[in-house]
Design an enzyme around this catalytic site. Structure first.
Site, PDB file in Angstrom:
ATOM      1  N   PHE A 127       0.844  -1.199   0.000  1.00  0.00           N
ATOM      2  CA  PHE A 127       0.000   0.000   0.000  1.00  0.00           C
ATOM      3  C   PHE A 127       0.890   1.264   0.000  1.00  0.00           C
ATOM      4  O   PHE A 127       1.933   1.292   0.651  1.00  0.00           O
ATOM      5  CB  PHE A 127      -0.879  -0.034   1.260  1.00  0.00           C
ATOM      6  CG  PHE A 127      -1.998   0.959   1.269  1.00  0.00           C
ATOM      7  CD1 PHE A 127      -3.171   0.711   0.580  1.00  0.00           C
ATOM      8  CD2 PHE A 127      -1.886   2.138   1.989  1.00  0.00           C
ATOM      9  CE1 PHE A 127      -4.227   1.617   0.605  1.00  0.00           C
ATOM     10  CE2 PHE A 127      -2.926   3.062   2.012  1.00  0.00           C
ATOM     11  CZ  PHE A 127      -4.100   2.799   1.317  1.00  0.00           C
ATOM     12  N   ASP A 204       1.273  -5.229   8.219  1.00  0.00           N
ATOM     13  CA  ASP A 204       0.100  -4.380   8.031  1.00  0.00           C
ATOM     14  C   ASP A 204      -1.095  -5.313   7.807  1.00  0.00           C
ATOM     15  O   ASP A 204      -1.119  -6.066   6.827  1.00  0.00           O
ATOM     16  CB  ASP A 204       0.327  -3.459   6.820  1.00  0.00           C
ATOM     17  CG  ASP A 204      -0.820  -2.481   6.606  1.00  0.00           C
ATOM     18  OD1 ASP A 204      -1.962  -2.801   6.999  1.00  0.00           O
ATOM     19  OD2 ASP A 204      -0.577  -1.403   6.018  1.00  0.00           O
ATOM     20  N   TYR A 229     -11.721   0.648  10.305  1.00  0.00           N
ATOM     21  CA  TYR A 229     -12.916   1.116   9.589  1.00  0.00           C
ATOM     22  C   TYR A 229     -13.275   0.218   8.405  1.00  0.00           C
ATOM     23  O   TYR A 229     -14.229   0.483   7.701  1.00  0.00           O
ATOM     24  CB  TYR A 229     -12.755   2.574   9.133  1.00  0.00           C
ATOM     25  CG  TYR A 229     -11.460   2.882   8.405  1.00  0.00           C
ATOM     26  CD1 TYR A 229     -11.299   2.560   7.069  1.00  0.00           C
ATOM     27  CD2 TYR A 229     -10.401   3.511   9.062  1.00  0.00           C
ATOM     28  CE1 TYR A 229     -10.121   2.841   6.412  1.00  0.00           C
ATOM     29  CE2 TYR A 229      -9.223   3.790   8.419  1.00  0.00           C
ATOM     30  CZ  TYR A 229      -9.075   3.456   7.081  1.00  0.00           C
ATOM     31  OH  TYR A 229      -7.903   3.723   6.435  1.00  0.00           O
ATOM     32  N   LYS A 230     -12.467  -0.824   8.187  1.00  0.00           N
ATOM     33  CA  LYS A 230     -12.771  -1.739   7.084  1.00  0.00           C
ATOM     34  C   LYS A 230     -13.653  -2.874   7.629  1.00  0.00           C
ATOM     35  O   LYS A 230     -14.801  -2.633   7.950  1.00  0.00           O
ATOM     36  CB  LYS A 230     -11.469  -2.200   6.444  1.00  0.00           C
ATOM     37  CG  LYS A 230     -10.782  -1.026   5.717  1.00  0.00           C
ATOM     38  CD  LYS A 230      -9.382  -1.298   5.210  1.00  0.00           C
ATOM     39  CE  LYS A 230      -8.832  -0.046   4.520  1.00  0.00           C
ATOM     40  NZ  LYS A 230      -7.388  -0.101   4.283  1.00  0.00           N
ATOM     41  N   ARG A 378     -12.462  -3.562  -7.416  1.00  0.00           N
ATOM     42  CA  ARG A 378     -12.424  -4.420  -6.231  1.00  0.00           C
ATOM     43  C   ARG A 378     -13.834  -4.661  -5.747  1.00  0.00           C
ATOM     44  O   ARG A 378     -14.618  -3.723  -5.619  1.00  0.00           O
ATOM     45  CB  ARG A 378     -11.667  -3.700  -5.101  1.00  0.00           C
ATOM     46  CG  ARG A 378     -10.254  -4.094  -4.950  1.00  0.00           C
ATOM     47  CD  ARG A 378      -9.599  -3.547  -3.713  1.00  0.00           C
ATOM     48  NE  ARG A 378     -10.237  -2.429  -3.031  1.00  0.00           N
ATOM     49  CZ  ARG A 378      -9.654  -1.762  -2.049  1.00  0.00           C
ATOM     50  NH1 ARG A 378      -8.459  -2.093  -1.639  1.00  0.00           N
ATOM     51  NH2 ARG A 378     -10.268  -0.760  -1.459  1.00  0.00           N
TER      52      ARG A 378
HETATM   53  C1  LIG Z   1      -6.558   1.110   4.249  1.00  0.00           C
HETATM   54  C2  LIG Z   1      -5.098   0.875   4.378  1.00  0.00           C
HETATM   55  C3  LIG Z   1      -4.281   1.796   5.048  1.00  0.00           C
HETATM   56  C4  LIG Z   1      -4.868   3.088   5.527  1.00  0.00           C
HETATM   57  O1  LIG Z   1      -4.049   3.848   6.337  1.00  0.00           O
HETATM   58  P1  LIG Z   1      -4.684   5.147   7.026  1.00  0.00           P
HETATM   59  O2  LIG Z   1      -3.596   5.707   7.825  1.00  0.00           O
HETATM   60  O3  LIG Z   1      -5.865   4.686   7.818  1.00  0.00           O
HETATM   61  O4  LIG Z   1      -5.137   6.060   5.950  1.00  0.00           O
HETATM   62  C5  LIG Z   1      -2.946   1.471   5.215  1.00  0.00           C
HETATM   63  N1  LIG Z   1      -2.436   0.307   4.736  1.00  0.00           N
HETATM   64  C6  LIG Z   1      -3.200  -0.590   4.066  1.00  0.00           C
HETATM   65  C7  LIG Z   1      -2.621  -1.872   3.569  1.00  0.00           C
HETATM   66  C8  LIG Z   1      -4.550  -0.325   3.862  1.00  0.00           C
HETATM   67  O5  LIG Z   1      -5.312  -1.181   3.183  1.00  0.00           O
END
Ligand SMILES: *Cc1c(COP(=O)(O)O)cnc(C)c1O
Length: 406
Positions: A127, A204, A229-230, A378
Site C-alpha cells: 500500500f 500491516d 474502519y474496514k 475491487r
Molecule cells: C486502508 C489501508 C491503510 C490506511 O491507512 P490510514 O492511515 O488509515 O489512511 C494502510 N495500509 C493498508 C494496507 C490499507 O489497506
C-alpha cells in the site's frame, strides 16, 4: 451449471451469519454495497452507543469522564481486539491514531531493535502509505530501502523474499492481504523466515483484520498494525491499532513521545520517562468516540466468531468468482484474485482496461464497488453485512448494463 437468483437465496437461507445484517443500518439503497473492505457499514449498536457516550459521558460527566472511563480505553479495547481478532494476549495491543501514524512509530521502533543493520525491505505492491513511510524513515535514519518487485498477483513469495534478506536486513514491512489483488500471505511462515535472517517484521493487517483468522502470538510476530474502519466497521477515520510483542516491550522506543506515553502522564515531569507497558506506544489524547466504535465492532466479530466469518468470506468470494466466470472467458481471465482458498483474502478483484467507466456506470445504478487505479475493480464482500443476494443483484445489474463481457 448456471447460477441463478435461486442459488443466491438458498445460500442466504443456509448462512449462519445472515441474521447479522439486521444489526447494521441497511437502506433500500444502495442495491449492493461491495465496498465493505474500504468502509464497513454502520452497526446499529454503534450508533446507539455513540449517542449514549455523547449524551451521558461527554455531555454529563465532562472532564470527570477521563478518570472514570476513558483513560484506559486504548488498552482495554486493545486487549479485546487482541483476544477476539488478533490472537494476541493482553498487554500488547493499543487503539490509537491512524494506521499511517502507527506504521511510522512501529517502523522506527523496529529499526531501533536492530541497530547494526542497515536495510529495510518492502515490496512494490504494498500500500502507498507503507512504501512512502519506509522511504522517509529510511532517509531520516540513514538506512537503505531494499525494494522487492513481486509479480502482481503472486505477491511476496518465500523465494523472492529470500533474495532480499541478509545480514544487513533490519526490518521487513509487509501486508498480509494485498489491498489490490486480495492475495493472502502465510503470516507465520514469512515471520519465521524473517527471523531466520535475524530481522524483525512489521505486518500491516488492514485488509485481513476481522475477515481472516490471525494468530500473532503463535506466529511470533514482532509488530503489527491495522485499521478498524474496514472489516471492523468502526466508521470513517476510526483509530487504528498497534501490536508490539511482549518480548520487545522493554527494549522498544518510539518517535512520537507525547505525554500519553509517559510512565506517569499526570506527573507532568520535567524529564521524559516512557511507560513500561504497551502504553509507551501512545502519543496524545485518545479519540474516545472512535475507540468506543471500535469496541462495538469487536463485539459483533466476537459474537459471530472469526471461523464462521472466514467460512462465509470464502463462500461469498467463491460465489462472486463463479458469477464473473459465468460472464464468459474474457471475464474469467479478468479475475486476478487467487482461486486457491489458502492464498485468498476477503475481496475479489477484476482487472479490465474499462474499470473506471464500468465502476461509474455501476455506481449510477446503485451498485457500489471500488475502483483502484488504473484498471481494477475491487469487490469487497464483508461477511457480516454482504448477502449472496446482494452479490447476485450486482451481477444482474452488470449484465443488464451489458458489462457481461468485460
Ligand atoms: C486502508 C489501508 C491503510 C490506511 O491507512 P490510514 O492511515 O488509515 O489512511 C494502510 N495500509 C493498508 C494496507 C490499507 O489497506
Amino acid at each position: 451449471m448456471t447460477l441463478t437468483n435461486q442459488d443466491a437465496a438458498t445460500l442466504d437461507r443456509a448462512d449462519p451469519l445472515a441474521r447479522f445484517r439486521d444489526r447494521f443500518v441497511m437502506g433500500a439503497e444502495p442495491l449492493a454495497y461491495l465496498d465493505g473492505n474500504s468502509l464497513g457499514r454502520l452497526p446499529k449498536a454503534t450508533a446507539a452507543r455513540l449517542r449514549d457516550v455523547i449524551d451521558h459521558e461527554w455531555g454529563g460527566r465532562l472532564i470527570r469522564g477521563w478518570e472514570e472511563k476513558w483513560l484506559d480505553l486504548p488498552t482495554v479495547v486493545g486487549d479485546r481486539l487482541g483476544a477476539v481478532v488478533l490472537g494476541a494476549g493482553a498487554g500488547q495491543t493499543v487503539i490509537a491514531d491512524s494506521t499511517s501514524v502507527n506504521l511510522y512509530k512501529l517502523i522506527h521502533a523496529a529499526i531501533g531493535l536492530r541497530p547494526g543493520r542497515t536495510e529495510i525491505v518492502i515490496d512494490d505492491t504494498n500500500f502507498p502509505t507503507d512504501r512512502y513511510l519506509v522511504e522517509s524513515i529510511a532517509a531520516a535514519r540513514t538506512r537503505t530501502v531494499r525494494r522487492i518487485r513481486p509479480a502482481f498477483v503472486e505477491s511476496v513469495t518465500a523465494e523472492l523474499l529470500e533474495t532480499a534478506l541478509g545480514p544487513d536486513t533490519a526490518v521487513v514491512v509487509l501486508s498480509q492481504v494485498d489491498y489490490r489483488s486480495g492475495t493472502l500471505l502465510d503470516l507465520a511462515a514469512i515471520t519465521a523466515q524473517v527471523h531466520a535472517a535475524g530481522a524483525v517484521v512489521v505486518w500491516d493487517l488492514c485488509h485481513s483484520v476481522g475477515v481472516v483468522p490471525i494468530e500473532l502470538d503463535a506466529a511470533g510476530v514482532d509488530f503489527a498494525v491495522g485499521c478498524t474502519y474496514k472489516y471492523l466497521n468502526a466508521g470513517p477515520g476510526a483509530p487504528a491499532f498497534m501490536y508490539v510483542a511482549e518480548r520487545h516491550l522493554a527494549d522498544v522506543t518510539q518517535p512520537i513521545t507525547g505525554w500519553w506515553s509517559a510512565e506517569d502522564m499526570f506527573a507532568m515531569a520535567t524529564e521524559y520517562a516512557p511507560a513500561t507497558s504497551i502504553r509507551k506506544m501512545l502519543s496524545g489524547t485518545a479519540n474516545v468516540l472512535g475507540i468506543v466504535a471500535v469496541d462495538e465492532g469487536i463485539k459483533l466479530i466476537a459474537e459471530a466468531g472469526i471461523a464462521a466469518i472466514r467460512a462465509k468470506s470464502l463462500a461469498l468470494t467463491d460465489f462472486q468468482i463463479a458469477l464473473i466466470d459465468q460472464c464468459g472467458p474474457v471475464s474469467h481471465e479478468s479475475v486476478v484474485t487467487p482461486r486457491n482458498h489458502v492464498r485468498r483474502g476477503g475481496h475479489v478483484t477484476v482487472r479490465t482496461p474499462k474499470a473506471r467507466d464500468i465502476t461509474a456506470r455501476l455506481m449510477a445504478h446503485g451498485i457500489i464497488p471500488d475502483f483502484r487505479n488504473p484498471d481494477m475493480i475491487r469487490l469487497g464482500l464483508s461477511p457480516l453485512t454482504t448477502s449472496f443476494g446482494e452479490v447476485f443483484a450486482a451481477y444482474t445489474a452488470a449484465n443488464a448494463l451489458g458489462l457481461g463481457d468485460l
